[in-house]
Write a protein that holds these residues in place. Structure first.
Motif, PDB file in Angstrom:
ATOM      1  N   ALA A   1       0.779  -1.070   0.043  1.00  0.00           N
ATOM      2  CA  ALA A   1      -0.002   0.038   0.042  1.00  0.00           C
ATOM      3  C   ALA A   1       0.711   1.242   0.034  1.00  0.00           C
ATOM      4  O   ALA A   1       1.724   1.382   0.703  1.00  0.00           O
ATOM      5  CB  ALA A   1      -0.840   0.043   1.032  1.00  0.00           C
TER       6      ALA A   1
ATOM      7  N   HIS B   1      -6.739  -3.441  13.292  1.00  0.00           N
ATOM      8  CA  HIS B   1      -7.831  -2.664  12.907  1.00  0.00           C
ATOM      9  C   HIS B   1      -8.895  -2.025  13.935  1.00  0.00           C
ATOM     10  O   HIS B   1      -9.118  -0.950  13.915  1.00  0.00           O
ATOM     11  CB  HIS B   1      -8.754  -3.313  11.610  1.00  0.00           C
TER      12      HIS B   1
ATOM     13  N   SER C   1      -2.006 -12.054   3.538  1.00  0.00           N
ATOM     14  CA  SER C   1      -3.332 -12.370   3.571  1.00  0.00           C
ATOM     15  C   SER C   1      -4.248 -11.628   2.341  1.00  0.00           C
ATOM     16  O   SER C   1      -4.806 -12.360   1.868  1.00  0.00           O
ATOM     17  CB  SER C   1      -4.181 -11.797   4.739  1.00  0.00           C
TER      18      SER C   1
ATOM     19  N   SER D   1      -3.168  -7.862  11.464  1.00  0.00           N
ATOM     20  CA  SER D   1      -3.871  -6.674  11.278  1.00  0.00           C
ATOM     21  C   SER D   1      -5.392  -6.599  11.781  1.00  0.00           C
ATOM     22  O   SER D   1      -6.070  -5.761  11.799  1.00  0.00           O
ATOM     23  CB  SER D   1      -3.603  -6.182   9.631  1.00  0.00           C
TER      24      SER D   1
ATOM     25  N   SER E   1     -10.369 -10.196   3.667  1.00  0.00           N
ATOM     26  CA  SER E   1      -9.137  -9.485   4.220  1.00  0.00           C
ATOM     27  C   SER E   1      -9.291  -8.351   3.340  1.00  0.00           C
ATOM     28  O   SER E   1      -9.052  -8.187   2.116  1.00  0.00           O
ATOM     29  CB  SER E   1      -7.775 -10.299   3.886  1.00  0.00           C
TER      30      SER E   1
ATOM     31  N   ARG F   1      -7.423  -5.388  -3.096  1.00  0.00           N
ATOM     32  CA  ARG F   1      -6.497  -4.624  -4.110  1.00  0.00           C
ATOM     33  C   ARG F   1      -5.658  -5.723  -4.908  1.00  0.00           C
ATOM     34  O   ARG F   1      -4.780  -5.310  -5.720  1.00  0.00           O
ATOM     35  CB  ARG F   1      -5.642  -3.668  -3.315  1.00  0.00           C
TER      36      ARG F   1
ATOM     37  N   TYR G   1      -4.645   1.598   4.375  1.00  0.00           N
ATOM     38  CA  TYR G   1      -5.777   1.191   4.826  1.00  0.00           C
ATOM     39  C   TYR G   1      -5.594   0.868   6.454  1.00  0.00           C
ATOM     40  O   TYR G   1      -4.840  -0.416   6.385  1.00  0.00           O
ATOM     41  CB  TYR G   1      -6.490   0.244   4.114  1.00  0.00           C
TER      42      TYR G   1
ATOM     43  N   SER H   1      -7.332  -5.687   2.424  1.00  0.00           N
ATOM     44  CA  SER H   1      -6.016  -5.474   1.342  1.00  0.00           C
ATOM     45  C   SER H   1      -6.252  -6.545   0.441  1.00  0.00           C
ATOM     46  O   SER H   1      -5.591  -6.275  -0.717  1.00  0.00           O
ATOM     47  CB  SER H   1      -4.753  -5.495   2.188  1.00  0.00           C
TER      48      SER H   1
ATOM     49  N   ASP I   1       4.363  -1.945   6.318  1.00  0.00           N
ATOM     50  CA  ASP I   1       2.935  -2.271   6.753  1.00  0.00           C
ATOM     51  C   ASP I   1       3.137  -2.786   8.277  1.00  0.00           C
ATOM     52  O   ASP I   1       3.765  -2.214   8.918  1.00  0.00           O
ATOM     53  CB  ASP I   1       2.544  -3.344   5.888  1.00  0.00           C
TER      54      ASP I   1
HETATM   55  O1  PMV Z   1      -5.826  -6.686   4.937  1.00  0.00           O
HETATM   56  P1  PMV Z   1      -5.413  -6.590   6.253  1.00  0.00           P
HETATM   57  O2  PMV Z   1      -6.391  -6.680   7.422  1.00  0.00           O
HETATM   58  O3  PMV Z   1      -4.347  -7.334   6.372  1.00  0.00           O
HETATM   59  O4  PMV Z   1      -4.838  -5.103   6.639  1.00  0.00           O
HETATM   60  C1  PMV Z   1      -3.724  -4.323   5.932  1.00  0.00           C
HETATM   61  C2  PMV Z   1      -3.226  -3.275   6.721  1.00  0.00           C
HETATM   62  C3  PMV Z   1      -1.807  -2.918   5.968  1.00  0.00           C
HETATM   63  O5  PMV Z   1      -1.226  -3.656   5.375  1.00  0.00           O
HETATM   64  C4  PMV Z   1      -1.187  -2.474   7.290  1.00  0.00           C
HETATM   65  C5  PMV Z   1      -2.181  -1.598   5.418  1.00  0.00           C
HETATM   66  C6  PMV Z   1      -2.712  -1.823   3.946  1.00  0.00           C
HETATM   67  O6  PMV Z   1      -3.405  -1.021   3.281  1.00  0.00           O
HETATM   68  O7  PMV Z   1      -2.410  -2.687   3.181  1.00  0.00           O
END
Ligand code: PMV
Length: 322
Positions: free
Chosen positions: A12, A193, A105, A189, A137, A142, A16, A139, A279
């Motif tokens: 990222a 969150h 993830s 994460s 998850s 994306r 997020y 991210s 991250d």
């Molecule tokens: O998708 P998650 O829940 O693993 O959250 C991702 C959180 C960060 O990697 C820290 C930021 C991001 O936008 O990828």
């Protein structure tokens, strides 16, 4: 029928952190990332009527209870959408260490979403795949589209899906990932969150996100590396400021993490086009213009505390493999 899909993790540029709805994983703010070619998760799924329960294998082993439950819940979403009643066999393999801030993830749930939905007979659009991956998850949404990707957000499930801002060939940039630790982080994460709103800084971070998003889109559109460097480092430090001021505080950095940040800033002051982002882990992603990747990787390898350097270029979205 066994269906196999591949997805890359993503890094990222605008992060997020925090959900407006934890169950749906509706992100508190929009984000932008680059898919990382070279790193990948390949996942095969088959729904088998004779199976008494879902059988899951990750990197050659049955996963820990919490990880297995998360996969089963995702398979349940696919079963609910498709009407597929059978249990599934899932075999997944990644070529990089999980849980260390390389968004394992993201690639895992993107590959699982594409493989499981096709194996169940669903034929989903890119937007629907992205929304479904997001619930597994955030991210992962994306890792579905190609290249440079934006994940929009809003109050409803339909608002929060990702789309490509530009294909992987749009801009020759690289991510040299300096691994300072291969250990899994202590707070994942999903739990992180939930802590975001306990920081008094989160509301300011979220409020300013549209401005950072616009600057990041402009940097990508105009291939403006100095602007990208400035906005990516600011965004990363804002997220870590929120983490460090949450209750309880989350400090993902290690001493080597800080040493690398200082080196990166010194190298940039000397004229190298490089910037850092981190991250939810101690490893440092060193973004650079493609031509500088070899020089950056070799400098990183000489730093004490850097165990390994992985070099990635912009990658495609998730896809089915023949
Ligand atoms: O998708 P998650 O829940 O693993 O959250 C991702 C959180 C960060 O990697 C820290 C930021 C991001 O936008 O990828």
């Amino acid at each position: 029928m066994i269906v196999t899909a591949r997805a890359h993790p993503n890094i990222a540029l605008i992060k997020y952190w925090g959900n407006r709805d934890d169950a749906l994983r509706l992100p508190a703010n929009a984000s932008i990332s680059i898919n990382l070619a070279g790193l990948e998760t390949v996942t095969s799924v088959s729904f088998e009527p004779g199976l008494p329960a879902d059988r899951i294998e990750i990197d050659g082993l049955p996963p820990a209870r919490a990880a297995a439950d998360r996969v089963v819940r995702h398979l349940d979403r696919v079963r609910a959408l498709s009407g597929q009643g059978a249990c599934a066999r899932v075999v997944s393999r990644s070529n990089f260490p999980a849980g260390t801030g390389i968004a394992s993830s993201a690639s895992a749930f993107a590959a699982l979403t594409v493989a499981a939905s096709a194996a169940s007979g669903l034929s989903l659009t890119e937007g629907d795949l992205s929304r479904l991956a997001r619930v597994g998850s955030g991210s992962a949404a994306r890792s579905i589209p190609d290249g440079f990707v934006e994940l929009a957000t809003g109050p409803h499930d339909k608002d929060a899906c990702a789309y490509s801002l530009a294909g992987p060939g749009h801009w020759d940039v690289a991510d040299c990932i300096a691994l300072v630790s291969r250990e899994a982080k202590s707070v994942g994460s999903s739990d992180g969150h939930r802590l975001a709103t306990t920081s008094p800084l989160q509301s300011a971070r979220v409020e300013d996100a549209p401005r950072r998003m616009e600057l990041c889109r402009k940097a990508i559109r105009e291939r403006d590396f100095p602007l990208l460097a400035e906005i990516v480092e600011l965004d990363c430090l804002l997220m870590h400021a929120v983490m460090m001021t949450s209750r309880p505080p989350l400090v993902y950095w290690q001493p080597a993490t800080v040493d690398i940040l200082r080196e990166i800033r010194a190298w940039r002051a000397d004229g190298l086009p490089v910037a850092f982002t981190i991250d939810a882990g101690p490893n440092v992603h060193c973004l650079c213009e493609g031509g500088a990747a070899e020089e950056i990787a070799s400098r990183l390898r000489q730093l004490p505390g850097v165990a390994q350097v992985l070099v990635c270029h912009p990658g495609e979205g998730a896809s089915l493999l023949p």
